[in-house]
Design an enzyme around this catalytic site. Sequence first.
Site, PDB file in Angstrom:
ATOM      1  N   HIS A 248      16.426   8.112  44.210  1.00  0.00           N
ATOM      2  CA  HIS A 248      16.696   7.671  45.141  1.00  0.00           C
ATOM      3  C   HIS A 248      15.287   6.526  45.762  1.00  0.00           C
ATOM      4  CE1 HIS A 248      18.875  10.750  46.883  1.00  0.00           C
ATOM      5  NE2 HIS A 248      18.417  11.360  46.110  1.00  0.00           N
TER       6      HIS A 248
ATOM      7  N   HIS B 272      21.750   4.603  42.410  1.00  0.00           N
ATOM      8  CA  HIS B 272      21.401   5.521  42.236  1.00  0.00           C
ATOM      9  C   HIS B 272      22.417   6.714  41.413  1.00  0.00           C
ATOM     10  CE1 HIS B 272      21.105   9.419  44.331  1.00  0.00           C
ATOM     11  NE2 HIS B 272      22.046   9.755  44.664  1.00  0.00           N
TER      12      HIS B 272
ATOM     13  N   HIS C 117      29.409   8.027  47.310  1.00  0.00           N
ATOM     14  CA  HIS C 117      29.156   9.193  45.965  1.00  0.00           C
ATOM     15  C   HIS C 117      29.601  10.249  45.691  1.00  0.00           C
ATOM     16  CE1 HIS C 117      25.227  10.086  47.542  1.00  0.00           C
ATOM     17  NE2 HIS C 117      24.865  11.022  46.253  1.00  0.00           N
TER      18      HIS C 117
ATOM     19  N   HIS D  19      27.923  13.102  44.830  1.00  0.00           N
ATOM     20  CA  HIS D  19      27.238  14.687  45.087  1.00  0.00           C
ATOM     21  C   HIS D  19      28.454  15.224  45.803  1.00  0.00           C
ATOM     22  CE1 HIS D  19      23.452  13.514  43.021  1.00  0.00           C
ATOM     23  NE2 HIS D  19      23.860  13.522  41.492  1.00  0.00           N
TER      24      HIS D  19
END
Length: 427
Positions: free
Chosen positions: A365, A128, A42, A44
């Site tokens: 999470h 998420h 992802h 991030h």
Amino acid sequence: IEYQSRRVLLDCGVHPAKSGIGAMPFFDEIDPASIDLVLITHFHLDHSAALPYLTEKLASFKGRIFMTHPTKAIYKIMMTDYMQVSGGESGLYNEHDLQRSFDKIETVDYHQEFEVNGIRVTGYNAGHVLGAAMWLVDIGGVKVLYTGDFSRISDRHLMGAETPPVSPDVLIVESTYGVQVHEPRLTREKRFTDAVSKIVTRGGRCLIPVFALGRAQELLLILEEYWADTPSLRNIPVYFASSLASRSMKVYQTYINMMNERLQRESDLRNPFQFRYIREVKQHEFQDTGPCVVVASPGMLQNGFSRELFDRWCSNEINGVVIAGYAVEPTLAKRLMSLPTEVETMTGERVPRLCSVDQISFSAHSDCQQTTGFVEAIRPRHVALVHGGADRDGPTATTPLKHLPGHASLHARQWKHGQPRADPFPG
């Protein structure tokens, strides 16, 4: 991961609380030329921001890179902003490196199987954040499932993570929250809106530090609904202060079809990300004139506009900070959780901390119950815990995994940061 002379790199991020080369992964521990494949879960930064350094500064790397379509779209936005804020981690790479790296990224859909040098890979929805994927890697019949960051609970805009229809030989799963259990969604939403309302009704400024993409959109949807249902608050402005605001919202609008059914139904009537009570504002345009709510990045208060506002507001007891995400040492957001009486501003000045601090975790999470249920559902032969700390995934954290029904052969393994992981799963 390495098997039968094939090597796959799972994620390629930076440490959010460090800078320069110290924030980078231990690239000197591997031979970049040996990497066949990079899989990014992802967008991030702690999972993706070292990618330009790998592709452009380590010349021997010739592997292929994959992520989902929304991850690639948001990654470009996030990294452009990251370059402006951090200078590409003190000059470790530049905008040209970023663009060249971006051009090398290939995109896939969930459930689309692809093959690279005999390595078969399939991505599954990880919850998420928008576009997050868990990767199932098959090398010579040995299956490894890497969850990345995942959440099995649906929220206001995302579906929960799916359960892949496979029992892998190895499960590499996040342990961010160890043995902790999250409070129910509606309970934490009420605590959140109560905390915000309390601050602004006493005449204060409410700061909500967030990552510009991911939890920010969830919190904005909650605030929008709360302001719509609470007429007495409508004279108090709510701002989303991020240089990424407009660009990120366009991506979220584009990929509404990848969000949960509730949001998709709402999008048939109106765009849920076109807010009536929340205004986008740039840092230089913000007018600090009275009670307000400001949702601003970064989420851990390391620097940027959220830190500037905190420094300005923290010594007034009518103001408040609501920490709604995950934070790591040694960031200010993490230190605030212990309610220090003094804090150090970005200029190095020690000032009293008189503002209120509320911690209400919206971190998407997996918690202990979710992870235990996931392991029980897919029944892996071996489990590796990652993305945690010694206080969260020590012996007590492995206990619920070891005692799952019917898992006599389950091995829960842990490593310290940087510790060699050679041949961890014999048999």
